[in-house]
Motif scaffolding. Sequence first.
Motif, mmCIF file in Angstrom:
data_model
loop_
_atom_site.group_PDB
_atom_site.id
_atom_site.type_symbol
_atom_site.label_atom_id
_atom_site.label_comp_id
_atom_site.label_asym_id
_atom_site.label_seq_id
_atom_site.Cartn_x
_atom_site.Cartn_y
_atom_site.Cartn_z
ATOM 1 N N THR A 48 0.832 -1.202 0.000
ATOM 2 C CA THR A 48 0.000 0.000 0.000
ATOM 3 C C THR A 48 0.867 1.253 0.000
ATOM 4 O OG1 THR A 48 -1.781 -1.174 1.102
ATOM 5 C CG2 THR A 48 -1.797 1.223 1.284
ATOM 6 N N GLU A 88 -7.243 0.475 -0.752
ATOM 7 C CA GLU A 88 -7.384 -0.789 -0.038
ATOM 8 C C GLU A 88 -8.744 -0.896 0.664
ATOM 9 O OE1 GLU A 88 -4.085 -1.418 2.510
ATOM 10 O OE2 GLU A 88 -4.514 -3.543 2.757
ATOM 11 N N ASP A 162 -5.446 -1.799 -5.210
ATOM 12 C CA ASP A 162 -4.823 -2.272 -3.969
ATOM 13 C C ASP A 162 -5.706 -3.344 -3.355
ATOM 14 O OD1 ASP A 162 -3.157 -2.583 -1.851
ATOM 15 O OD2 ASP A 162 -3.308 -0.531 -1.089
ATOM 16 N N GLU A 163 -5.279 -4.574 -3.465
ATOM 17 C CA GLU A 163 -6.037 -5.736 -2.999
ATOM 18 C C GLU A 163 -7.514 -5.663 -3.400
ATOM 19 O OE1 GLU A 163 -5.177 -7.103 0.841
ATOM 20 O OE2 GLU A 163 -3.064 -6.576 0.710
HETATM 21 MG MG MG Z 1 -1.972 -2.901 2.020
#
Ligand code: MG
Lengths: 314, 264
Positions: A48, A88, A162-163
Amino acid sequence: MIKTQGLTKIFKIGKKQETDLIAVDNLTLEVEHGEVFGFLGPNGAGKTTTVRMLTGLIRPTSGTAQVAGFELGKEDTNIRRNVGILTESPGMYERLTAEKNLTIFAKLYDVPDVEKSVNKYLSMLGLWERRHDSVGSFSKGMRQKLAVARSLIHEPQILFLDEPTTGLDPEASKTVRDFVEELKTEGRTIFMTTHNLDEAERLCDRVGIFQQKLLTLDSPANLRDKMFGRKVVFHLREVQPAWVGLVAGIAGVDNVEAVGNKMVVSLRDPEESNPKIINALVMAGADVQFVGEIKHSLEQIYLEMVQSNERGQA
Amino acid sequence: MKHVRTIIDKEWSEVFKNRWVITTMTMLPMLFVAMPLVMLYMTKSSLGVDLPAESAGLPGGFGAACAGMTASECTQIYLLNQFMIMFMMMPLMIPTTIAAYSIVGEKTTRTLEPLLATPITTIELLAGKGLAAVIPGVLISYGAFGIFLVGSLLLGLAPGVISYIFSPIWLLGILVLGPILSIIATIFAIYVSSRVSDPRVAEQLSGSVILPLLLVMFAVLAGKLVIDVKFMLIAIVVCALVAFGMLHLGTLIFDRENILTKWK
Ligand SMILES: [Mg+2]
Ligand SMILES: Nc1ncnc2c1ncn2[C@@H]1O[C@H](COP(=O)(O)OP(=O)(O)O)[C@@H](O)[C@H]1O
Protein backbone atom coordinates in the motif's frame (compact mmCIF):
# COMPACT_ATOMS: atom_id res chain seq x y z
CA MET A 1 4.40 3.57 -18.00
CA ILE A 2 5.66 3.20 -14.44
CA LYS A 3 9.36 3.39 -13.67
CA THR A 4 10.95 3.66 -10.27
CA GLN A 5 14.57 4.10 -9.28
CA GLY A 6 15.56 3.34 -5.70
CA LEU A 7 12.16 4.31 -4.34
CA THR A 8 12.29 4.30 -0.55
CA LYS A 9 9.85 5.21 2.20
CA ILE A 10 10.88 5.47 5.82
CA PHE A 11 8.25 6.28 8.43
CA LYS A 12 9.41 8.20 11.45
CA ILE A 13 7.81 6.51 14.44
CA GLY A 14 9.54 8.20 17.34
CA LYS A 15 12.20 10.82 17.70
CA LYS A 16 15.08 8.37 17.50
CA GLN A 17 16.45 6.99 14.28
CA GLU A 18 16.50 3.42 15.61
CA THR A 19 12.72 3.34 15.67
CA ASP A 20 12.37 4.41 12.03
CA LEU A 21 10.36 1.98 9.98
CA ILE A 22 11.61 1.20 6.50
CA ALA A 23 8.39 0.35 4.66
CA VAL A 24 9.81 0.31 1.13
CA ASP A 25 13.50 -0.20 0.57
CA ASN A 26 15.15 0.83 -2.66
CA LEU A 27 12.48 -0.34 -5.08
CA THR A 28 13.51 -0.27 -8.72
CA LEU A 29 11.11 -1.63 -11.30
CA GLU A 30 9.49 -0.93 -14.60
CA VAL A 31 5.94 -1.68 -15.71
CA GLU A 32 5.27 -1.61 -19.43
CA HIS A 33 2.36 -0.02 -21.23
CA GLY A 34 -0.65 -2.35 -21.33
CA GLU A 35 0.82 -4.73 -18.81
CA VAL A 36 -0.97 -6.22 -15.83
CA PHE A 37 1.58 -6.20 -13.08
CA GLY A 38 1.04 -8.11 -9.83
CA PHE A 39 2.68 -6.79 -6.70
CA LEU A 40 2.69 -9.70 -4.28
CA GLY A 41 3.61 -9.66 -0.65
CA PRO A 42 2.40 -10.57 2.82
CA ASN A 43 0.59 -8.13 5.11
CA GLY A 44 2.78 -5.21 6.07
CA ALA A 45 5.13 -5.80 3.15
CA GLY A 46 4.81 -2.20 2.01
CA LYS A 47 2.47 -2.71 -0.95
CA THR A 48 0.00 0.00 0.00
CA THR A 49 2.84 2.36 0.82
CA THR A 50 4.27 1.79 -2.67
CA VAL A 51 0.91 2.45 -4.32
CA ARG A 52 0.46 5.59 -2.25
CA MET A 53 3.84 6.88 -3.32
CA LEU A 54 3.20 6.13 -6.98
CA THR A 55 -0.16 7.92 -6.90
CA GLY A 56 1.32 11.01 -5.28
CA LEU A 57 -0.46 10.55 -1.95
CA ILE A 58 2.66 10.32 0.17
CA ARG A 59 6.17 11.50 -0.58
CA PRO A 60 9.02 9.04 -1.05
CA THR A 61 11.85 9.51 1.43
CA SER A 62 14.26 9.03 -1.44
CA GLY A 63 14.39 7.72 -4.96
CA THR A 64 12.59 8.84 -8.08
CA ALA A 65 9.74 7.58 -10.23
CA GLN A 66 8.02 8.40 -13.49
CA VAL A 67 4.35 7.59 -13.80
CA ALA A 68 2.52 7.97 -17.12
CA GLY A 69 5.49 9.94 -18.34
CA PHE A 70 5.43 12.46 -15.50
CA GLU A 71 8.01 12.96 -12.80
CA LEU A 72 6.78 12.03 -9.34
CA GLY A 73 7.07 14.90 -6.88
CA LYS A 74 7.21 17.51 -9.64
CA GLU A 75 4.20 16.84 -11.82
CA ASP A 76 1.89 15.19 -9.33
CA THR A 77 -1.28 16.85 -10.59
CA ASN A 78 -0.63 15.43 -14.05
CA ILE A 79 0.01 12.04 -12.53
CA ARG A 80 -3.28 12.22 -10.62
CA ARG A 81 -5.14 13.02 -13.81
CA ASN A 82 -3.69 9.99 -15.53
CA VAL A 83 -3.94 7.35 -12.86
CA GLY A 84 -6.90 5.78 -11.15
CA ILE A 85 -6.69 4.14 -7.78
CA LEU A 86 -8.84 1.57 -6.06
CA THR A 87 -7.73 2.05 -2.49
CA GLU A 88 -7.38 -0.79 -0.04
CA SER A 89 -10.50 0.16 1.92
CA PRO A 90 -12.49 2.13 -0.62
CA GLY A 91 -14.82 4.39 1.32
CA MET A 92 -17.97 5.90 -0.11
CA TYR A 93 -20.18 8.72 1.09
CA GLU A 94 -22.74 6.49 2.76
CA ARG A 95 -25.59 8.96 2.87
CA LEU A 96 -25.27 9.85 -0.79
CA THR A 97 -26.53 7.86 -3.75
CA ALA A 98 -24.29 5.82 -6.01
CA GLU A 99 -24.85 8.36 -8.75
CA LYS A 100 -23.95 11.30 -6.52
CA ASN A 101 -20.80 9.57 -5.31
CA LEU A 102 -19.60 9.10 -8.86
CA THR A 103 -20.65 12.59 -9.93
CA ILE A 104 -18.56 14.18 -7.19
CA PHE A 105 -15.47 12.33 -8.30
CA ALA A 106 -16.12 12.92 -11.98
CA LYS A 107 -16.19 16.65 -11.24
CA LEU A 108 -13.06 16.54 -9.11
CA TYR A 109 -11.29 14.76 -11.97
CA ASP A 110 -12.54 17.43 -14.41
CA VAL A 111 -14.28 14.84 -16.58
CA PRO A 112 -15.63 16.67 -19.67
CA ASP A 113 -19.10 15.12 -19.82
CA VAL A 114 -19.87 14.19 -16.22
CA GLU A 115 -23.33 12.75 -16.73
CA LYS A 116 -22.30 10.59 -19.66
CA SER A 117 -19.31 9.09 -17.87
CA VAL A 118 -21.28 8.48 -14.68
CA ASN A 119 -24.04 6.73 -16.59
CA LYS A 120 -21.56 4.70 -18.59
CA TYR A 121 -19.84 3.26 -15.54
CA LEU A 122 -23.03 2.78 -13.55
CA SER A 123 -24.40 0.55 -16.27
CA MET A 124 -21.09 -1.10 -17.07
CA LEU A 125 -20.76 -2.33 -13.50
CA GLY A 126 -24.39 -3.30 -13.17
CA LEU A 127 -25.35 -0.56 -10.73
CA TRP A 128 -27.78 1.27 -12.99
CA GLU A 129 -30.92 0.01 -11.23
CA ARG A 130 -29.57 1.06 -7.84
CA ARG A 131 -28.16 4.43 -8.88
CA HIS A 132 -30.63 6.42 -6.78
CA ASP A 133 -30.11 4.33 -3.63
CA SER A 134 -27.79 5.57 -0.92
CA VAL A 135 -24.54 3.65 -0.74
CA GLY A 136 -25.21 2.88 2.92
CA SER A 137 -27.65 0.20 1.72
CA PHE A 138 -25.12 -1.47 -0.61
CA SER A 139 -23.49 -4.86 -0.12
CA LYS A 140 -19.74 -5.14 0.04
CA GLY A 141 -19.59 -6.39 -3.52
CA MET A 142 -21.68 -3.51 -4.83
CA ARG A 143 -19.51 -1.02 -3.00
CA GLN A 144 -16.43 -2.53 -4.55
CA LYS A 145 -17.98 -2.27 -8.00
CA LEU A 146 -18.82 1.35 -7.33
CA ALA A 147 -15.27 1.92 -6.15
CA VAL A 148 -13.96 0.37 -9.36
CA ALA A 149 -16.25 2.68 -11.32
CA ARG A 150 -14.94 5.62 -9.34
CA SER A 151 -11.33 4.73 -10.08
CA LEU A 152 -12.09 4.61 -13.81
CA ILE A 153 -14.40 7.59 -14.16
CA HIS A 154 -11.68 9.81 -15.68
CA GLU A 155 -10.47 7.09 -18.08
CA PRO A 156 -6.98 6.78 -16.57
CA GLN A 157 -4.23 5.11 -18.58
CA ILE A 158 -2.87 3.49 -15.46
CA LEU A 159 -4.96 1.82 -12.81
CA PHE A 160 -3.70 0.96 -9.35
CA LEU A 161 -5.72 -1.74 -7.61
CA ASP A 162 -4.82 -2.27 -3.97
CA GLU A 163 -6.04 -5.74 -3.00
CA PRO A 164 -9.10 -5.49 -5.20
CA THR A 165 -10.71 -8.76 -4.13
CA THR A 166 -9.70 -9.07 -0.49
CA GLY A 167 -12.76 -9.57 1.69
CA LEU A 168 -15.16 -10.09 -1.20
CA ASP A 169 -17.31 -13.17 -1.65
CA PRO A 170 -16.34 -15.45 -4.56
CA GLU A 171 -18.97 -14.03 -6.86
CA ALA A 172 -17.98 -10.40 -6.29
CA SER A 173 -14.32 -11.38 -6.66
CA LYS A 174 -15.09 -12.95 -9.98
CA THR A 175 -16.87 -9.82 -11.20
CA VAL A 176 -13.87 -7.72 -10.28
CA ARG A 177 -11.44 -10.18 -11.90
CA ASP A 178 -13.48 -10.36 -15.09
CA PHE A 179 -13.50 -6.61 -15.18
CA VAL A 180 -9.72 -6.44 -14.83
CA GLU A 181 -9.44 -8.81 -17.76
CA GLU A 182 -11.68 -6.56 -19.79
CA LEU A 183 -9.60 -3.51 -18.90
CA LYS A 184 -6.52 -5.37 -20.00
CA THR A 185 -7.99 -5.80 -23.46
CA GLU A 186 -8.56 -2.03 -23.56
CA GLY A 187 -4.81 -1.58 -23.28
CA ARG A 188 -4.71 0.00 -19.87
CA THR A 189 -1.75 -0.55 -17.62
CA ILE A 190 -2.72 -2.19 -14.35
CA PHE A 191 -0.66 -2.33 -11.19
CA MET A 192 -2.38 -4.57 -8.69
CA THR A 193 -1.32 -5.60 -5.23
CA THR A 194 -2.64 -8.84 -3.91
CA HIS A 195 -1.92 -11.74 -1.69
CA ASN A 196 -4.27 -13.91 -3.67
CA LEU A 197 -1.76 -15.88 -5.70
CA ASP A 198 -4.28 -17.70 -7.75
CA GLU A 199 -5.62 -14.37 -8.91
CA ALA A 200 -2.16 -13.03 -9.68
CA GLU A 201 -1.39 -16.10 -11.73
CA ARG A 202 -4.56 -15.80 -13.74
CA LEU A 203 -4.44 -12.06 -14.39
CA CYS A 204 -0.87 -10.86 -14.32
CA ASP A 205 1.66 -10.78 -17.10
CA ARG A 206 4.42 -10.37 -14.57
CA VAL A 207 4.57 -10.50 -10.82
CA GLY A 208 6.98 -8.96 -8.37
CA ILE A 209 7.31 -10.68 -5.04
CA PHE A 210 7.88 -7.95 -2.53
CA GLN A 211 8.60 -7.69 1.14
CA GLN A 212 10.15 -4.36 1.97
CA LYS A 213 12.48 -5.13 -0.93
CA LEU A 214 11.72 -6.54 -4.35
CA LEU A 215 12.63 -10.22 -3.97
CA THR A 216 12.01 -11.35 -7.52
CA LEU A 217 10.23 -10.21 -10.66
CA ASP A 218 9.16 -12.22 -13.69
CA SER A 219 6.20 -13.83 -15.41
CA PRO A 220 4.53 -16.52 -13.28
CA ALA A 221 5.66 -19.21 -15.77
CA ASN A 222 9.28 -18.10 -15.79
CA LEU A 223 9.35 -17.84 -12.04
CA ARG A 224 8.17 -21.41 -11.83
CA ASP A 225 10.87 -22.62 -14.16
CA LYS A 226 13.55 -20.59 -12.43
CA MET A 227 12.63 -21.84 -9.01
CA PHE A 228 11.86 -25.47 -9.57
CA GLY A 229 12.89 -26.47 -13.10
CA ARG A 230 10.24 -28.47 -14.96
CA LYS A 231 8.88 -31.88 -14.16
CA VAL A 232 6.94 -34.30 -16.29
CA VAL A 233 5.13 -37.35 -14.99
CA PHE A 234 4.70 -40.49 -17.12
CA HIS A 235 1.92 -42.87 -16.06
CA LEU A 236 2.77 -46.42 -17.13
CA ARG A 237 0.83 -49.67 -16.71
CA GLU A 238 3.79 -50.82 -14.66
CA VAL A 239 7.34 -49.56 -14.11
CA GLN A 240 10.31 -51.85 -14.61
CA PRO A 241 13.48 -50.78 -12.71
CA ALA A 242 15.61 -50.91 -15.87
CA TRP A 243 13.52 -48.18 -17.51
CA VAL A 244 14.60 -45.64 -14.92
CA GLY A 245 18.20 -45.88 -16.08
CA LEU A 246 17.08 -45.89 -19.68
CA VAL A 247 15.21 -42.60 -19.36
CA ALA A 248 17.93 -41.04 -17.21
CA GLY A 249 20.33 -41.57 -20.08
CA ILE A 250 18.34 -39.49 -22.54
CA ALA A 251 19.82 -36.05 -23.35
CA GLY A 252 18.24 -33.16 -21.41
CA VAL A 253 16.95 -35.31 -18.56
CA ASP A 254 18.27 -34.28 -15.16
CA ASN A 255 16.68 -36.78 -12.86
CA VAL A 256 14.25 -39.70 -12.86
CA GLU A 257 12.27 -41.10 -9.95
CA ALA A 258 9.91 -44.06 -9.96
CA VAL A 259 6.86 -43.69 -7.71
CA GLY A 260 4.48 -46.64 -7.93
CA ASN A 261 3.48 -46.94 -11.57
CA LYS A 262 4.64 -43.36 -12.33
CA MET A 263 7.97 -41.99 -13.48
CA VAL A 264 8.69 -38.40 -12.46
CA VAL A 265 11.23 -36.88 -14.80
CA SER A 266 12.99 -33.56 -14.15
CA LEU A 267 14.11 -32.00 -17.38
CA ARG A 268 14.97 -28.68 -18.95
CA ASP A 269 12.99 -28.78 -22.15
CA PRO A 270 9.95 -31.08 -22.13
CA GLU A 271 8.87 -30.06 -25.63
CA GLU A 272 12.16 -31.39 -26.94
CA SER A 273 12.70 -34.41 -24.66
CA ASN A 274 9.19 -35.85 -24.12
CA PRO A 275 8.90 -37.45 -27.61
CA LYS A 276 12.29 -39.11 -27.15
CA ILE A 277 11.36 -40.44 -23.71
CA ILE A 278 8.06 -41.81 -24.95
CA ASN A 279 9.79 -43.41 -27.91
CA ALA A 280 12.37 -45.07 -25.71
CA LEU A 281 9.75 -46.32 -23.28
CA VAL A 282 7.54 -47.73 -26.03
CA MET A 283 10.54 -49.44 -27.66
CA ALA A 284 11.36 -50.99 -24.28
CA GLY A 285 7.82 -52.38 -24.12
CA ALA A 286 6.20 -49.96 -21.68
CA ASP A 287 2.51 -49.10 -21.94
CA VAL A 288 2.38 -45.28 -21.65
CA GLN A 289 -1.04 -44.28 -20.34
CA PHE A 290 -0.76 -40.54 -19.62
CA VAL A 291 1.87 -37.83 -19.77
CA GLY A 292 1.51 -34.61 -17.83
CA GLU A 293 3.52 -31.70 -16.47
CA ILE A 294 3.66 -31.07 -12.72
CA LYS A 295 3.02 -27.39 -12.20
CA HIS A 296 4.23 -25.68 -9.08
CA SER A 297 1.72 -23.13 -8.03
CA LEU A 298 2.74 -19.53 -7.64
CA GLU A 299 1.88 -20.05 -4.02
CA GLN A 300 4.80 -22.43 -3.55
CA ILE A 301 7.15 -19.96 -5.20
CA TYR A 302 5.82 -17.13 -3.12
CA LEU A 303 6.08 -19.01 0.16
CA GLU A 304 9.58 -20.12 -0.71
CA MET A 305 10.67 -16.53 -1.47
CA VAL A 306 9.04 -14.90 1.50
CA GLN A 307 10.15 -17.54 3.97
CA SER A 308 13.75 -17.49 2.81
CA ASN A 309 13.66 -13.67 3.00
CA GLU A 310 12.41 -13.89 6.57
CA ARG A 311 15.04 -16.49 7.44
CA GLY A 312 17.63 -14.17 5.95
CA GLN A 313 16.48 -11.28 8.11
CA ALA A 314 16.28 -13.29 11.33
CA MET B 1 -12.92 27.22 -7.93
CA LYS B 2 -14.91 24.46 -9.61
CA HIS B 3 -13.41 21.93 -7.23
CA VAL B 4 -14.27 24.10 -4.24
CA ARG B 5 -17.89 24.24 -5.41
CA THR B 6 -17.96 20.48 -5.84
CA ILE B 7 -16.72 20.00 -2.28
CA ILE B 8 -19.24 22.49 -0.88
CA ASP B 9 -22.05 20.78 -2.76
CA LYS B 10 -20.89 17.40 -1.45
CA GLU B 11 -20.62 18.65 2.14
CA TRP B 12 -24.06 20.15 2.05
CA SER B 13 -25.71 17.10 0.55
CA GLU B 14 -24.08 14.96 3.21
CA VAL B 15 -24.02 17.04 6.33
CA PHE B 16 -27.54 18.37 5.96
CA LYS B 17 -28.79 14.80 6.13
CA ASN B 18 -27.47 14.68 9.68
CA ARG B 19 -30.24 15.21 12.21
CA TRP B 20 -28.02 16.75 14.87
CA VAL B 21 -26.58 19.29 12.45
CA ILE B 22 -30.08 20.26 11.32
CA THR B 23 -31.24 20.57 14.93
CA THR B 24 -28.34 22.87 15.76
CA MET B 25 -28.97 24.93 12.67
CA THR B 26 -32.67 25.48 13.40
CA MET B 27 -33.00 25.46 17.19
CA LEU B 28 -30.10 27.79 17.89
CA PRO B 29 -31.35 30.73 15.81
CA MET B 30 -34.92 30.27 17.01
CA LEU B 31 -33.78 30.35 20.60
CA PHE B 32 -31.45 33.31 20.08
CA VAL B 33 -34.15 35.34 18.36
CA ALA B 34 -36.93 34.45 20.76
CA MET B 35 -35.04 35.05 24.00
CA PRO B 36 -34.18 38.75 23.53
CA LEU B 37 -37.60 39.50 22.03
CA VAL B 38 -39.37 37.91 24.99
CA MET B 39 -37.04 39.73 27.35
CA LEU B 40 -37.69 43.08 25.70
CA TYR B 41 -41.42 42.48 25.78
CA MET B 42 -41.42 41.49 29.46
CA THR B 43 -39.28 44.43 30.59
CA LYS B 44 -41.06 47.02 28.46
CA SER B 45 -42.72 48.61 31.44
CA SER B 46 -41.96 46.19 34.23
CA LEU B 47 -40.80 48.95 36.57
CA GLY B 48 -44.17 50.68 36.31
CA VAL B 49 -43.08 54.19 37.18
CA ASP B 50 -40.30 55.62 35.08
CA LEU B 51 -37.49 56.31 37.46
CA PRO B 52 -34.27 57.98 36.30
CA ALA B 53 -31.66 55.65 34.87
CA GLU B 54 -29.31 55.99 37.86
CA SER B 55 -31.83 54.28 40.14
CA ALA B 56 -31.76 51.01 38.14
CA GLY B 57 -28.60 50.04 40.03
CA LEU B 58 -26.64 49.03 36.94
CA PRO B 59 -22.86 48.96 36.74
CA GLY B 60 -21.41 52.45 36.38
CA GLY B 61 -20.15 51.96 32.85
CA PHE B 62 -23.67 52.12 31.52
CA GLY B 63 -24.04 55.74 32.53
CA ALA B 64 -23.10 57.06 29.12
CA ALA B 65 -25.29 54.69 27.15
CA CYS B 66 -28.21 55.39 29.44
CA ALA B 67 -27.98 59.18 29.39
CA GLY B 68 -31.44 60.64 29.37
CA MET B 69 -33.20 57.28 29.63
CA THR B 70 -35.55 55.85 32.17
CA ALA B 71 -34.51 53.02 34.47
CA SER B 72 -36.48 50.37 32.54
CA GLU B 73 -35.03 51.47 29.23
CA CYS B 74 -31.55 51.36 30.67
CA THR B 75 -32.17 47.86 32.05
CA GLN B 76 -33.24 46.77 28.58
CA ILE B 77 -30.02 48.10 27.11
CA TYR B 78 -28.03 46.33 29.80
CA LEU B 79 -29.75 43.04 29.06
CA LEU B 80 -29.56 43.61 25.30
CA ASN B 81 -25.79 43.65 25.62
CA GLN B 82 -25.82 40.08 26.89
CA PHE B 83 -28.18 38.88 24.21
CA MET B 84 -26.24 40.56 21.43
CA ILE B 85 -23.06 38.88 22.56
CA MET B 86 -24.93 35.60 22.68
CA PHE B 87 -26.15 36.33 19.18
CA MET B 88 -22.55 36.45 18.07
CA MET B 89 -22.08 32.89 19.29
CA MET B 90 -24.31 31.67 16.50
CA PRO B 91 -21.81 32.21 13.67
CA LEU B 92 -19.34 30.34 15.89
CA MET B 93 -21.46 27.39 16.90
CA ILE B 94 -23.11 26.49 13.59
CA PRO B 95 -19.90 26.21 11.54
CA THR B 96 -18.23 24.32 14.37
CA THR B 97 -20.93 21.67 14.27
CA ILE B 98 -20.85 21.39 10.48
CA ALA B 99 -17.06 21.26 10.27
CA ALA B 100 -16.82 18.66 13.03
CA TYR B 101 -19.24 16.35 11.27
CA SER B 102 -17.71 16.95 7.86
CA ILE B 103 -14.13 16.12 8.85
CA VAL B 104 -14.87 13.27 11.22
CA GLY B 105 -17.37 11.92 8.69
CA GLU B 106 -14.69 11.85 6.02
CA LYS B 107 -12.51 9.82 8.35
CA THR B 108 -15.15 7.30 9.33
CA THR B 109 -16.22 6.68 5.74
CA ARG B 110 -12.53 6.35 4.70
CA THR B 111 -13.07 8.65 1.77
CA LEU B 112 -10.04 10.84 2.35
CA GLU B 113 -7.69 8.67 0.33
CA PRO B 114 -9.78 8.50 -2.85
CA LEU B 115 -10.48 12.21 -2.43
CA LEU B 116 -6.81 13.08 -2.12
CA ALA B 117 -6.01 10.93 -5.13
CA THR B 118 -7.96 13.34 -7.36
CA PRO B 119 -6.28 16.42 -8.84
CA ILE B 120 -7.86 18.67 -6.18
CA THR B 121 -5.33 20.81 -4.31
CA THR B 122 -5.31 20.65 -0.51
CA ILE B 123 -6.11 24.37 -0.43
CA GLU B 124 -9.21 23.75 -2.55
CA LEU B 125 -10.22 20.86 -0.31
CA LEU B 126 -9.82 22.86 2.91
CA ALA B 127 -11.45 25.93 1.38
CA GLY B 128 -14.41 23.82 0.25
CA LYS B 129 -14.86 22.26 3.65
CA GLY B 130 -14.35 25.58 5.39
CA LEU B 131 -16.78 27.50 3.23
CA ALA B 132 -19.35 24.72 3.52
CA ALA B 133 -19.32 25.41 7.26
CA VAL B 134 -18.90 29.21 7.26
CA ILE B 135 -21.58 30.06 4.68
CA PRO B 136 -24.55 28.50 6.52
CA GLY B 137 -23.26 29.92 9.81
CA VAL B 138 -23.14 33.45 8.42
CA LEU B 139 -26.38 33.24 6.44
CA ILE B 140 -28.32 31.83 9.37
CA SER B 141 -27.03 34.44 11.80
CA TYR B 142 -27.76 37.24 9.33
CA GLY B 143 -31.26 35.87 8.83
CA ALA B 144 -31.84 35.49 12.55
CA PHE B 145 -30.55 39.00 13.19
CA GLY B 146 -32.86 40.36 10.52
CA ILE B 147 -35.83 38.64 12.13
CA PHE B 148 -34.78 39.98 15.50
CA LEU B 149 -34.56 43.53 14.11
CA VAL B 150 -38.02 43.32 12.57
CA GLY B 151 -39.40 41.78 15.75
CA SER B 152 -37.94 44.53 17.90
CA LEU B 153 -39.57 47.16 15.70
CA LEU B 154 -42.96 45.49 16.15
CA LEU B 155 -42.70 45.47 19.94
CA GLY B 156 -43.19 49.22 20.26
CA LEU B 157 -40.07 49.87 22.28
CA ALA B 158 -38.82 53.26 23.43
CA PRO B 159 -37.00 55.18 20.67
CA GLY B 160 -33.75 55.17 22.70
CA VAL B 161 -33.78 51.38 22.91
CA ILE B 162 -34.55 51.01 19.20
CA SER B 163 -31.72 53.29 18.21
CA TYR B 164 -29.41 51.32 20.50
CA ILE B 165 -30.42 48.08 18.80
CA PHE B 166 -29.79 49.62 15.38
CA SER B 167 -26.57 51.30 16.45
CA PRO B 168 -23.36 50.69 14.48
CA ILE B 169 -21.96 48.72 17.42
CA TRP B 170 -24.18 45.73 16.84
CA LEU B 171 -24.39 46.05 13.09
CA LEU B 172 -20.59 45.89 12.99
CA GLY B 173 -20.58 43.10 15.53
CA ILE B 174 -23.01 40.85 13.79
CA LEU B 175 -22.48 41.75 10.14
CA VAL B 176 -18.69 42.11 10.15
CA LEU B 177 -17.24 40.49 13.24
CA GLY B 178 -19.66 37.54 12.99
CA PRO B 179 -18.28 36.19 9.69
CA ILE B 180 -14.70 36.69 10.89
CA LEU B 181 -15.49 34.73 14.04
CA SER B 182 -17.07 32.07 11.85
CA ILE B 183 -13.84 31.68 9.92
CA ILE B 184 -11.78 31.39 13.10
CA ALA B 185 -14.18 28.86 14.58
CA THR B 186 -14.19 26.79 11.39
CA ILE B 187 -10.42 26.60 11.05
CA PHE B 188 -10.18 25.70 14.72
CA ALA B 189 -12.88 23.04 14.30
CA ILE B 190 -11.15 21.55 11.25
CA TYR B 191 -7.94 21.36 13.19
CA VAL B 192 -9.55 19.78 16.27
CA SER B 193 -11.67 17.38 14.20
CA SER B 194 -8.64 16.18 12.31
CA ARG B 195 -7.26 14.87 15.61
CA VAL B 196 -10.27 13.12 17.14
CA SER B 197 -12.53 10.36 15.92
CA ASP B 198 -15.88 11.22 17.52
CA PRO B 199 -17.84 14.09 15.97
CA ARG B 200 -19.47 14.94 19.32
CA VAL B 201 -16.10 15.24 21.00
CA ALA B 202 -14.80 17.27 18.07
CA GLU B 203 -17.79 19.54 18.35
CA GLN B 204 -17.42 20.03 22.09
CA LEU B 205 -13.69 20.66 21.92
CA SER B 206 -14.00 23.10 19.06
CA GLY B 207 -16.89 24.71 20.90
CA SER B 208 -14.28 26.11 23.25
CA VAL B 209 -13.76 28.98 20.78
CA ILE B 210 -16.76 30.67 22.38
CA LEU B 211 -14.81 31.06 25.63
CA PRO B 212 -13.33 34.48 24.76
CA LEU B 213 -16.83 35.61 23.88
CA LEU B 214 -18.11 34.38 27.25
CA LEU B 215 -15.31 36.31 28.95
CA VAL B 216 -16.43 39.46 27.19
CA MET B 217 -19.99 38.75 28.26
CA PHE B 218 -19.03 38.34 31.92
CA ALA B 219 -16.91 41.49 31.80
CA VAL B 220 -19.93 43.38 30.50
CA LEU B 221 -22.19 41.80 33.13
CA ALA B 222 -19.81 42.87 35.86
CA GLY B 223 -19.66 46.38 34.47
CA LYS B 224 -15.94 46.06 33.76
CA LEU B 225 -16.42 46.57 30.05
CA VAL B 226 -18.70 48.69 27.93
CA ILE B 227 -18.89 47.68 24.31
CA ASP B 228 -18.75 50.69 22.04
CA VAL B 229 -17.89 51.25 18.40
CA LYS B 230 -14.20 51.62 19.17
CA PHE B 231 -14.15 48.29 21.01
CA MET B 232 -15.94 46.61 18.10
CA LEU B 233 -13.51 48.01 15.52
CA ILE B 234 -10.51 46.87 17.51
CA ALA B 235 -12.09 43.43 17.93
CA ILE B 236 -12.67 43.26 14.16
CA VAL B 237 -9.05 44.10 13.35
CA VAL B 238 -7.63 41.70 15.94
CA CYS B 239 -9.89 38.84 14.92
CA ALA B 240 -9.18 39.40 11.23
CA LEU B 241 -5.46 39.15 11.95
CA VAL B 242 -6.00 35.97 13.96
CA ALA B 243 -8.07 34.51 11.11
CA PHE B 244 -5.36 35.29 8.55
CA GLY B 245 -2.69 33.81 10.78
CA MET B 246 -4.71 30.63 11.25
CA LEU B 247 -5.40 30.32 7.51
CA HIS B 248 -1.72 30.68 6.77
CA LEU B 249 -0.78 28.13 9.42
CA GLY B 250 -3.41 25.75 8.10
CA THR B 251 -1.97 25.75 4.60
CA LEU B 252 1.46 25.03 6.09
CA ILE B 253 0.31 22.16 8.31
CA PHE B 254 -2.11 20.41 6.03
CA ASP B 255 -0.43 18.83 3.04
CA ARG B 256 -1.63 15.65 1.39
CA GLU B 257 0.51 13.25 3.34
CA ASN B 258 -0.34 14.92 6.61
CA ILE B 259 -4.07 14.80 5.93
CA LEU B 260 -3.90 11.18 4.81
CA THR B 261 -1.76 9.80 7.61
CA LYS B 262 -2.46 12.12 10.55
CA TRP B 263 -6.22 12.57 10.28
CA LYS B 264 -7.13 9.49 12.23
MG1 MG C 1 -1.97 -2.90 2.02
N1 LIG D 1 1.55 6.35 7.95
C1 LIG D 1 2.31 5.39 8.48
N2 LIG D 1 3.06 5.65 9.57
C2 LIG D 1 3.86 4.70 10.09
N3 LIG D 1 3.98 3.47 9.61
C3 LIG D 1 3.25 3.12 8.53
C4 LIG D 1 2.37 4.07 7.91
N4 LIG D 1 1.78 3.46 6.85
C5 LIG D 1 2.26 2.20 6.83
N5 LIG D 1 3.14 1.99 7.82
C6 LIG D 1 3.89 0.75 8.09
O1 LIG D 1 4.59 0.41 6.91
C7 LIG D 1 4.59 -1.00 6.73
C8 LIG D 1 4.00 -1.32 5.37
O2 LIG D 1 2.62 -1.06 5.39
P1 LIG D 1 1.69 -1.25 4.11
O3 LIG D 1 2.31 -0.52 2.98
O4 LIG D 1 0.32 -0.86 4.51
O5 LIG D 1 1.79 -2.82 3.86
P2 LIG D 1 0.86 -3.75 2.95
O6 LIG D 1 -0.04 -2.89 2.14
O7 LIG D 1 1.82 -4.52 2.12
O8 LIG D 1 0.11 -4.64 3.88
C9 LIG D 1 3.80 -1.58 7.88
O9 LIG D 1 4.71 -2.03 8.86
C10 LIG D 1 2.99 -0.42 8.38
O10 LIG D 1 2.74 -0.56 9.74
